[in-house]
Enzyme design. Structure first.
Site, PDB file in Angstrom:
ATOM      1  N   ASP A   1      27.619  50.666  67.290  1.00  0.00           N
ATOM      2  CA  ASP A   1      28.774  50.429  66.427  1.00  0.00           C
ATOM      3  C   ASP A   1      28.342  49.734  65.139  1.00  0.00           C
ATOM      4  O   ASP A   1      27.317  49.051  65.111  1.00  0.00           O
ATOM      5  CB  ASP A   1      29.782  49.494  67.122  1.00  0.00           C
ATOM      6  CG  ASP A   1      30.292  50.073  68.423  1.00  0.00           C
ATOM      7  OD1 ASP A   1      30.231  51.304  68.588  1.00  0.00           O
ATOM      8  OD2 ASP A   1      30.737  49.269  69.262  1.00  0.00           O
TER       9      ASP A   1
HETATM   10  N1  URA Z   1      28.645  49.367  73.554  1.00  0.00           N
HETATM   11  C1  URA Z   1      29.474  49.021  72.563  1.00  0.00           C
HETATM   12  O1  URA Z   1      30.601  48.612  72.780  1.00  0.00           O
HETATM   13  N2  URA Z   1      29.020  49.119  71.297  1.00  0.00           N
HETATM   14  C2  URA Z   1      27.780  49.547  70.985  1.00  0.00           C
HETATM   15  O2  URA Z   1      27.423  49.614  69.810  1.00  0.00           O
HETATM   16  C3  URA Z   1      26.935  49.909  72.045  1.00  0.00           C
HETATM   17  C4  URA Z   1      27.384  49.810  73.327  1.00  0.00           C
END
Ligand code: URA
Length: 243
Positions: free
Chosen positions: A106
């Site tokens: 993310d």
């Molecule tokens: N899980 C999440 O919530 N975000 C990420 O970036 C990776 C795994």
């Protein structure tokens, strides 16, 4: 390996433009097996030929594999009209080679991100069938405990009803309303770790990926920094993922 034009090869490796390759050939700056090659359109097999360009040996690698410490605020994408992407953190030659991030973190997650131009490996690593441990360090609001550890081990059901595979929750510290935890998952569902912790009443404040399969984030890499994988790391990655 198939033969390809020397100018195309040098360009695809990001060493020069087609025009520069032609000019270098004309002035005798390209050697093939030690012999000057003045024809930039000459076809060579880069795996069985020794090539030198402007006095430097050209080390041809079929594919490139990169470890990046993804910083916060950057998209795990190859391009975006408005926002900075992880490809913007690499020299342009990698974009020309077709390098892309393997899976995604993310925008608000930092940590280990692998990138490659090896489409087959990228596909294998992001396939839902591919089960490899991914370890995240999270700071979550709320006090997590043994019941949460057990719920993770049994497989969390997210708020929208999605079932997750069994995962590991390790509680490193609980203080002042926050839990410092390690989460190990084998899947890559959308916002998975955030949603798993939120389903236990512990919204994530910070999230960082520490490892993926056999590869750990190199502690020498600061956020935004990257390096190519070593030969040993590439071998580990390929051994771990070839099905
Ligand atoms: N899980 C999440 O919530 N975000 C990420 O970036 C990776 C795994």
């Amino acid at each position: 390996m198939a033969t390809q034009r020397i100018d195309k090869l040098l360009t695809s490796m990001g060493l020069c433009s087609r025009k520069e390759a032609t000019a270098a050939a004309k002035r005798g700056a390209i050697l093939i097996d030690g012999v000057v090659c003045r024809d930039a359109s000459k076809k060579v097999d880069p795996e069985s030929t020794q090539i030198s360009f402007c006095g430097q040996p050209v080390c041809y690698q079929t594919h490139v594999y990169i470890m990046m410490h993804k910083p916060l605020g950057v998209l795990s994408a190859t391009e975006d009209r408005e926002q900075k992407t992880v490809l913007d953190l690499l020299p342009a030659s990698y974009r020309k080679r077709g390098v892309f991030p393997i899976g995604r973190l993310d925008k608000d997650t930092s940590g280990l991100l692998l990138l490659t131009d090896d489409g087959a490996l990228g596909h294998a690593l992001t396939s839902p069938k591919h089960a490899v441990d991914k370890v995240y360090h999270a700071e979550a609001e709320g006090l997590l405990g043994d019941a949460d550890v057990q719920a993770f081990a049994q497989g969390i059901t997210l708020r929208d009803g999605t079932r997750c595979r069994p995962a590991k929750l390790e509680i490193r510290a609980v203080r002042e309303g926050y839990s410092d935890v390690l989460v190990t998952v084998q899947e890559g569902k959308y916002h998975q770790v955030r949603r798993m912790l939120a389903s236990r009443g512990a919204p994530v404040k910070t999230l960082e990926r520490l490892s993926e399969g056999p590869l750990r984030l190199d502690a020498a890499l600061q956020p935004g920094q990257w390096r190519e994988l070593t030969q040993e790391e590439i071998a580990l990655l390929l051994a771990h993922h070839v099905t």
